[in-house]
Design a protein around this motif. Structure first.
Motif, mmCIF file in Angstrom:
data_model
loop_
_atom_site.group_PDB
_atom_site.id
_atom_site.type_symbol
_atom_site.label_atom_id
_atom_site.label_comp_id
_atom_site.label_asym_id
_atom_site.label_seq_id
_atom_site.Cartn_x
_atom_site.Cartn_y
_atom_site.Cartn_z
ATOM 1 N N PHE A 97 0.837 -1.206 0.000
ATOM 2 C CA PHE A 97 0.000 0.000 0.000
ATOM 3 C C PHE A 97 0.867 1.249 0.000
ATOM 4 O O PHE A 97 0.667 2.172 -0.808
ATOM 5 N N PHE A 98 1.850 1.297 0.901
ATOM 6 C CA PHE A 98 2.699 2.483 0.983
ATOM 7 C C PHE A 98 3.600 2.619 -0.245
ATOM 8 O O PHE A 98 3.886 3.732 -0.693
ATOM 9 N N GLU A 99 4.041 1.498 -0.793
ATOM 10 C CA GLU A 99 4.871 1.540 -1.986
ATOM 11 C C GLU A 99 4.121 2.191 -3.144
ATOM 12 O O GLU A 99 4.698 2.926 -3.950
ATOM 13 N N GLU A 100 2.822 1.920 -3.230
ATOM 14 C CA GLU A 100 2.010 2.463 -4.323
ATOM 15 C C GLU A 100 1.536 3.891 -4.046
ATOM 16 O O GLU A 100 1.369 4.681 -4.972
ATOM 17 N N LYS A 101 1.332 4.232 -2.781
ATOM 18 C CA LYS A 101 0.715 5.514 -2.455
ATOM 19 C C LYS A 101 1.705 6.637 -2.136
ATOM 20 O O LYS A 101 1.384 7.809 -2.318
ATOM 21 N N LEU A 102 2.893 6.274 -1.663
ATOM 22 C CA LEU A 102 3.876 7.318 -1.369
ATOM 23 C C LEU A 102 4.508 7.823 -2.655
ATOM 24 O O LEU A 102 4.567 7.089 -3.645
ATOM 25 N N PRO A 103 4.994 9.068 -2.684
ATOM 26 C CA PRO A 103 5.636 9.605 -3.893
ATOM 27 C C PRO A 103 6.809 8.712 -4.324
ATOM 28 O O PRO A 103 7.746 8.498 -3.552
ATOM 29 N N SER A 104 6.753 8.215 -5.549
ATOM 30 C CA SER A 104 7.732 7.228 -6.007
ATOM 31 C C SER A 104 9.126 7.791 -6.221
ATOM 32 O O SER A 104 10.096 7.041 -6.290
ATOM 33 N N LEU A 105 9.243 9.123 -6.325
ATOM 34 C CA LEU A 105 10.564 9.728 -6.485
ATOM 35 C C LEU A 105 11.239 9.985 -5.143
ATOM 36 O O LEU A 105 12.442 10.228 -5.091
ATOM 37 N N GLN A 106 10.477 9.919 -4.067
ATOM 38 C CA GLN A 106 11.017 10.221 -2.741
ATOM 39 C C GLN A 106 11.150 8.982 -1.874
ATOM 40 O O GLN A 106 12.096 8.869 -1.088
ATOM 41 N N PHE A 107 10.201 8.038 -2.017
ATOM 42 C CA PHE A 107 10.221 6.834 -1.193
ATOM 43 C C PHE A 107 10.467 5.612 -2.071
ATOM 44 O O PHE A 107 9.689 5.319 -2.979
ATOM 45 N N ILE A 108 11.561 4.909 -1.785
ATOM 46 C CA ILE A 108 11.983 3.773 -2.593
ATOM 47 C C ILE A 108 11.980 2.514 -1.735
ATOM 48 O O ILE A 108 12.517 2.510 -0.619
ATOM 49 N N ARG A 109 11.388 1.455 -2.288
ATOM 50 C CA ARG A 109 11.421 0.174 -1.573
ATOM 51 C C ARG A 109 12.759 -0.493 -1.853
ATOM 52 O O ARG A 109 13.005 -0.998 -2.954
ATOM 53 N N ILE A 110 13.633 -0.474 -0.877
ATOM 54 C CA ILE A 110 14.990 -0.986 -1.049
ATOM 55 C C ILE A 110 15.117 -2.455 -0.663
ATOM 56 O O ILE A 110 16.134 -3.093 -0.953
#
Length: 269
Positions: free
Chosen positions: A209-222
């Motif tokens: 959910f957070f991976e899809e909803k957070l700004p993709s340029l600022q939050f990266i799933r590492i």
């Protein structure tokens, strides 16, 4: 962008391309006939053979342009490569044309013309080569630019609908956390831990959910367990093969997978 030659994949160009070469054949045949003592049909046959051979070779030139990389780092290498390719193409084209014409047409006047035409044919071949390479390069440039614009548009649309803040319940209180204050998110069973400078908060949502909803340029799933705020990353180092360590500005250390590292590197760049 398509990997196949756009001339062959576009209906309009499949018609226009041979028409252009037919026009070139007629013009060249007229010029050759006007300035040389040979029959018009020989001049026409000569122009047809040489130009149709080049037209076929020009289709192959798409692939080095399409898959080449014109970056500042390897620009000089590419210039050398394309210069070598020009030499190979023009030499092969001249040889094939001469062989075909001398095999079928033994007219003495024509054979003499064929021998003395080498100089201007080389110039003609290099001119055609340059025009085709530049045309392909422009097409690739515009196609890449269109893809970047489309990708940026999609990113902006996604960012417009992204989360701006997260509401979390802590006992009887509800905290509203702006996403800029989140250092990283950590998977914790059916919950997600939100790590901030003010403390750790739990939210009943999935990492997906957070991976899809957070700004993709600022939050990266590492990593499958971590999503990091790129603004909080201080240093990255290789830990093991295909495994990395992230050092955050708050002193925390996180693990990153190989795929997560690549995404993070792209976002930072």
């Amino acid at each position: 962008m398509t990997q196949g030659n756009p001339i062959l994949q576009n209906y309009r160009w499949r018609i226009l391309y041979p028409c252009i070469w037919m026009l070139i054949i007629l013009i060249q045949a007229g010029v050759v006939y006007g300035f040389n003592p040979i029959a018009f049909w020989l001049a026409l046959a000569d122009a047809a053979v040489f130009n149709l051979l080049f037209a076929c070779g020009a289709l192959v030139l798409w692939y080095p342009v399409r898959f080449g990389s014109w970056t500042a780092k390897n620009r000089y290498n590419n210039i050398a490569t394309y210069s070598l390719l020009a030499g190979i193409l023009v030499t092969g084209w001249m040889f094939a044309g001469h062989q075909i014409m001398s095999l079928f047409y033994l007219n003495i006047s024509y054979l003499l013309f064929l021998k003395t035409s080498t100089g201007w044919r080389i110039i003609e071949g290099l001119l055609f080569y340059t025009i085709i390479i530049l045309s392909y390069s422009q097409y690739v440039h515009h196609a890449c630019l269109s893809e970047e614009i489309q990708s940026l548009r999609q990113t902006l649309e996604k960012q417009a609908g992204a989360l701006k803040r997260v509401a979390v319940k802590d006992r009887r209180e509800i905290h509203v956390i702006p996403i800029e204050e989140i250092d990283y998110l950590e998977a914790c069973g059916d919950y997600v831990r939100l790590h901030t400078a003010k403390g750790v908060f739990f939210k009943e949502n999935t990492m997906k959910f957070f991976e899809e909803k957070l700004p993709s340029l600022q939050f990266i799933r590492i990593h499958r367990s971590f999503i990091v705020n790129v603004h909080q990353v201080a240093k990255i180092e290789l830990y093991e093969k295909e495994s990395y360590r992230l050092y955050l500005k708050n002193g925390k250390t996180l693990k990153a997978s190989g795929a997560g590292y690549k995404l993070l590197k792209q976002a930072i760049q």
